[in-house]
Design a protein around this motif. Structure first.
Motif, PDB file in Angstrom:
ATOM      1  N   ASP A 180       0.866  -1.231   0.086  1.00  0.00           N
ATOM      2  CA  ASP A 180       0.002  -0.083   0.139  1.00  0.00           C
ATOM      3  C   ASP A 180       0.904   1.349  -0.043  1.00  0.00           C
ATOM      4  N   VAL A 181       0.155   2.218  -0.276  1.00  0.00           N
ATOM      5  CA  VAL A 181       0.890   3.571  -0.640  1.00  0.00           C
ATOM      6  C   VAL A 181      -0.277   4.743   0.045  1.00  0.00           C
ATOM      7  N   CYS A 182       0.208   5.517   0.959  1.00  0.00           N
ATOM      8  CA  CYS A 182      -0.643   6.708   1.473  1.00  0.00           C
ATOM      9  C   CYS A 182       0.200   7.917   1.341  1.00  0.00           C
ATOM     10  N   SER A 183      -0.465   9.124   0.827  1.00  0.00           N
ATOM     11  CA  SER A 183       0.431  10.207   0.817  1.00  0.00           C
ATOM     12  C   SER A 183      -0.816  11.370   1.254  1.00  0.00           C
ATOM     13  N   GLY A 184      -0.326  12.702   1.233  1.00  0.00           N
ATOM     14  CA  GLY A 184      -0.827  13.738   1.601  1.00  0.00           C
ATOM     15  C   GLY A 184      -0.078  14.764   1.882  1.00  0.00           C
ATOM     16  N   GLU A 185      -0.641  15.891   2.355  1.00  0.00           N
ATOM     17  CA  GLU A 185       0.129  17.151   2.765  1.00  0.00           C
ATOM     18  C   GLU A 185      -0.100  17.482   4.241  1.00  0.00           C
ATOM     19  N   ALA A 186       0.846  17.773   5.101  1.00  0.00           N
ATOM     20  CA  ALA A 186       0.821  18.113   6.492  1.00  0.00           C
ATOM     21  C   ALA A 186       1.056  19.567   6.608  1.00  0.00           C
ATOM     22  N   PRO A 187       0.176  20.304   7.402  1.00  0.00           N
ATOM     23  CA  PRO A 187       0.485  21.585   7.736  1.00  0.00           C
ATOM     24  C   PRO A 187       1.678  21.309   8.847  1.00  0.00           C
ATOM     25  N   ILE A 188       2.607  22.064   8.641  1.00  0.00           N
ATOM     26  CA  ILE A 188       3.520  22.162   9.614  1.00  0.00           C
ATOM     27  C   ILE A 188       3.343  22.604  11.068  1.00  0.00           C
ATOM     28  N   ALA A 189       2.107  23.079  11.301  1.00  0.00           N
ATOM     29  CA  ALA A 189       1.612  23.456  12.629  1.00  0.00           C
ATOM     30  C   ALA A 189       0.956  22.122  13.293  1.00  0.00           C
ATOM     31  N   ARG A 190       0.847  21.061  12.466  1.00  0.00           N
ATOM     32  CA  ARG A 190       0.599  19.784  12.954  1.00  0.00           C
ATOM     33  C   ARG A 190       1.814  18.928  13.481  1.00  0.00           C
ATOM     34  N   LEU A 191       2.955  19.298  13.324  1.00  0.00           N
ATOM     35  CA  LEU A 191       3.956  18.683  13.526  1.00  0.00           C
ATOM     36  C   LEU A 191       4.605  19.105  14.749  1.00  0.00           C
ATOM     37  N   GLU A 192       3.871  18.726  16.215  1.00  0.00           N
ATOM     38  CA  GLU A 192       4.258  19.486  17.341  1.00  0.00           C
ATOM     39  C   GLU A 192       5.602  19.105  17.924  1.00  0.00           C
ATOM     40  N   ARG A 193       6.256  18.151  17.315  1.00  0.00           N
ATOM     41  CA  ARG A 193       7.799  17.937  17.902  1.00  0.00           C
ATOM     42  C   ARG A 193       8.595  18.964  17.302  1.00  0.00           C
ATOM     43  N   LEU A 194       8.187  19.434  15.920  1.00  0.00           N
ATOM     44  CA  LEU A 194       9.007  20.504  15.203  1.00  0.00           C
ATOM     45  C   LEU A 194       8.799  21.960  15.688  1.00  0.00           C
TER      46      LEU A 194
END
Length: 154
Positions: free
Chosen positions: A24-38
């Motif tokens: 399987d493959v899954c893909s998308g776009e993540a808002p940087i604001a959702r990457l809490e550890r960063l």
């Protein structure tokens, strides 16, 4: 099967070994604001909600020896702080990593001792975005600096 996630939608949780077996493959776009550890890596002048998005893709596969693995791709631009001039530096991200997946903690330790590449413990409810965030954390430089046009004049 390819699953494409719209920007801002919650990335799926996957059963890692079923995902790999199916290729399987899954893909998308993540808002940087959702990457809490960063978020602590962002310049103080950057509002996390306006930091942009990163494209990602996770694909299940087997490595050349048949071991279960995940290919994790992350692309985009991540705003950092230049350590010379202390101004914003838009860091280009083009990360491709293949991580091996172990079924048990004991297998993880044994495989980690055996190979140089990254090894993770597989899960029936693995958060895909956590994998993406891990790879991004590992790929960002410790002390980013402008290559040219740095306001520090170096």
């Amino acid at each position: 099967m390819t699953n494409r996630m719209p920007v801002g939608e919650v990335a799926p949780r996957i059963d890692v070994f079923r995902f790999i077996e199916a290729g399987d493959v899954c893909s998308g776009e993540a808002p940087i604001a959702r990457l809490e550890r960063l978020l602590d890596r962002l310049p103080e002048t950057v509002n996390p909600a306006e930091a942009g998005t990163l494209a990602w893709q996770v694909r299940g596969l087997r490595d050349v020896t048949g071991r279960p693995a995940l290919e994790i791709l992350v692309e985009g631009t991540f705003p950092l702080v230049c350590q010379r001039c202390l101004q914003r530096l838009d860091w280009p991200v083009a990360q491709r990593t293949v991580v091996l997946v172990a079924r048990t903690p004991e297998a993880l330790v044994a495989l980690d001792d055996e190979v140089e590449q990254e090894v993770i413990l597989g899960s029936k409810a693995q958060e895909v975005l956590a994998l993406v965030e891990d790879e991004l954390l590992l790929s960002l430089p410790f002390a980013p600096m402008h290559e040219t046009d740095c306001e520090a004049g170096v």
